[in-house]
Design a protein around this motif. Structure first.
Motif, PDB file in Angstrom:
ATOM      1  N   MET A   1       0.806  -0.351 -10.774  1.00  0.00           N
ATOM      2  CA  MET A   1      -0.089  -0.649  -9.643  1.00  0.00           C
ATOM      3  C   MET A   1      -0.450  -2.133  -9.633  1.00  0.00           C
ATOM      4  O   MET A   1      -0.481  -2.759  -8.572  1.00  0.00           O
TER       5      MET A   1
ATOM      6  N   ALA B   1       2.020   1.722  -3.472  1.00  0.00           N
ATOM      7  CA  ALA B   1       0.888   2.175  -4.291  1.00  0.00           C
ATOM      8  C   ALA B   1       0.618   3.663  -4.062  1.00  0.00           C
ATOM      9  O   ALA B   1       0.312   4.394  -5.007  1.00  0.00           O
ATOM     10  N   GLU B   2       0.753   4.128  -2.825  1.00  0.00           N
ATOM     11  CA  GLU B   2       0.579   5.557  -2.535  1.00  0.00           C
ATOM     12  C   GLU B   2       1.600   6.397  -3.286  1.00  0.00           C
ATOM     13  O   GLU B   2       1.276   7.457  -3.825  1.00  0.00           O
TER      14      GLU B   2
ATOM     15  N   GLY C   1       1.170   3.849 -15.084  1.00  0.00           N
ATOM     16  CA  GLY C   1       0.858   3.846 -13.648  1.00  0.00           C
ATOM     17  C   GLY C   1      -0.021   2.673 -13.274  1.00  0.00           C
ATOM     18  O   GLY C   1       0.205   2.014 -12.261  1.00  0.00           O
ATOM     19  N   GLU C   2      -1.020   2.391 -14.099  1.00  0.00           N
ATOM     20  CA  GLU C   2      -1.910   1.244 -13.836  1.00  0.00           C
ATOM     21  C   GLU C   2      -1.142  -0.075 -13.912  1.00  0.00           C
ATOM     22  O   GLU C   2      -1.377  -0.981 -13.098  1.00  0.00           O
TER      23      GLU C   2
ATOM     24  N   GLU D   1       0.828  -1.212   0.000  1.00  0.00           N
ATOM     25  CA  GLU D   1       0.000   0.000   0.000  1.00  0.00           C
ATOM     26  C   GLU D   1       0.862   1.262   0.000  1.00  0.00           C
ATOM     27  O   GLU D   1       0.532   2.256  -0.635  1.00  0.00           O
TER      28      GLU D   1
ATOM     29  N   ARG E   1       0.536   6.510  -6.918  1.00  0.00           N
ATOM     30  CA  ARG E   1      -0.616   7.397  -7.115  1.00  0.00           C
ATOM     31  C   ARG E   1      -0.179   8.859  -7.099  1.00  0.00           C
ATOM     32  O   ARG E   1      -0.639   9.670  -7.902  1.00  0.00           O
TER      33      ARG E   1
ATOM     34  N   THR F   1       1.448  15.640  -1.124  1.00  0.00           N
ATOM     35  CA  THR F   1       0.008  15.436  -1.236  1.00  0.00           C
ATOM     36  C   THR F   1      -0.695  16.179  -0.103  1.00  0.00           C
ATOM     37  O   THR F   1      -0.132  16.356   0.979  1.00  0.00           O
TER      38      THR F   1
ATOM     39  N   LEU G   1      -1.091   7.393 -17.305  1.00  0.00           N
ATOM     40  CA  LEU G   1      -2.100   6.555 -16.673  1.00  0.00           C
ATOM     41  C   LEU G   1      -1.895   5.077 -16.964  1.00  0.00           C
ATOM     42  O   LEU G   1      -1.937   4.252 -16.046  1.00  0.00           O
TER      43      LEU G   1
ATOM     44  N   MET H   1       1.556   9.630 -10.343  1.00  0.00           N
ATOM     45  CA  MET H   1       0.576   9.792 -11.427  1.00  0.00           C
ATOM     46  C   MET H   1      -0.121  11.143 -11.292  1.00  0.00           C
ATOM     47  O   MET H   1      -0.376  11.814 -12.299  1.00  0.00           O
ATOM     48  N   GLY H   2      -0.402  11.548 -10.061  1.00  0.00           N
ATOM     49  CA  GLY H   2      -1.046  12.838  -9.829  1.00  0.00           C
ATOM     50  C   GLY H   2      -0.183  14.008 -10.260  1.00  0.00           C
ATOM     51  O   GLY H   2      -0.691  15.048 -10.687  1.00  0.00           O
TER      52      GLY H   2
END
Length: 152
Positions: A41, A20-21, A37-38, A17, A24, A71, A34, A27-28
């Protein structure tokens, strides 16, 4: 037994996790398209061993941790920690000054504790401004798969 025979360490859900953060956040920021990134993930959640996680963030600046620190959620948490730190310093300083006042000492000896404590708050604030982390175990060093875990 497989992990001990190969020398590889299995990863945990928390470590997946965390990675994954980071992805994310990247990607942001637009660092990962995308589709890429997917794909990363998917690889994160399919990872069995820690060494499978590291390559997924290796090409990101600072392994993606600076993006994660920027973030809104992380910034809000950093501000809360800074306020708690400053509050604790104020409380300790107040107690020391009260002890000094009740003892009637002529020399203001609490200065030897208060100055380093205040400097720690200023350092904490500076780290927050630059987007770093302050004593956050999970992201100190190189993350859950890096050198930090070798010593703890």
């Amino acid at each position: 037994m497989e992990g001990t025979q190969t020398g590889r360490i299995r990863t945990s859900d928390a470590e997946r996790e965390q990675t994954a953060e980071v992805l994310r956040a990247a990607m942001g920021e637009g660092r990962l398209p995308l589709d890429e990134g997917e794909a990363r993930m998917t690889a994160v959640y399919a990872a069995v061993y820690r060494d499978e996680l590291a390559p997924l963030t290796a090409d990101l600046p600072g392994r993606g941790l600076p993006a994660l620190a920027r973030t809104p959620e992380r910034r809000a948490a950093a501000r809360r920690r800074l306020r708690a730190h400053a509050g604790a310093v104020m409380l300790v300083s107040g107690v020391l000054i009260a002890i000094w006042a009740t003892t009637g000492a002529h020399f203001f000896w609490p200065v030897f504790a208060i100055v380093p404590l205040l400097l720690s708050v200023f350092k904490h604030a500076a780290v927050n401004r630059t987007g770093g982390t302050w004593h956050h175990r999970d992201w100190h060093g190189h993350g859950p798969w890096g050198p930090y875990d070798r010593f703890h």
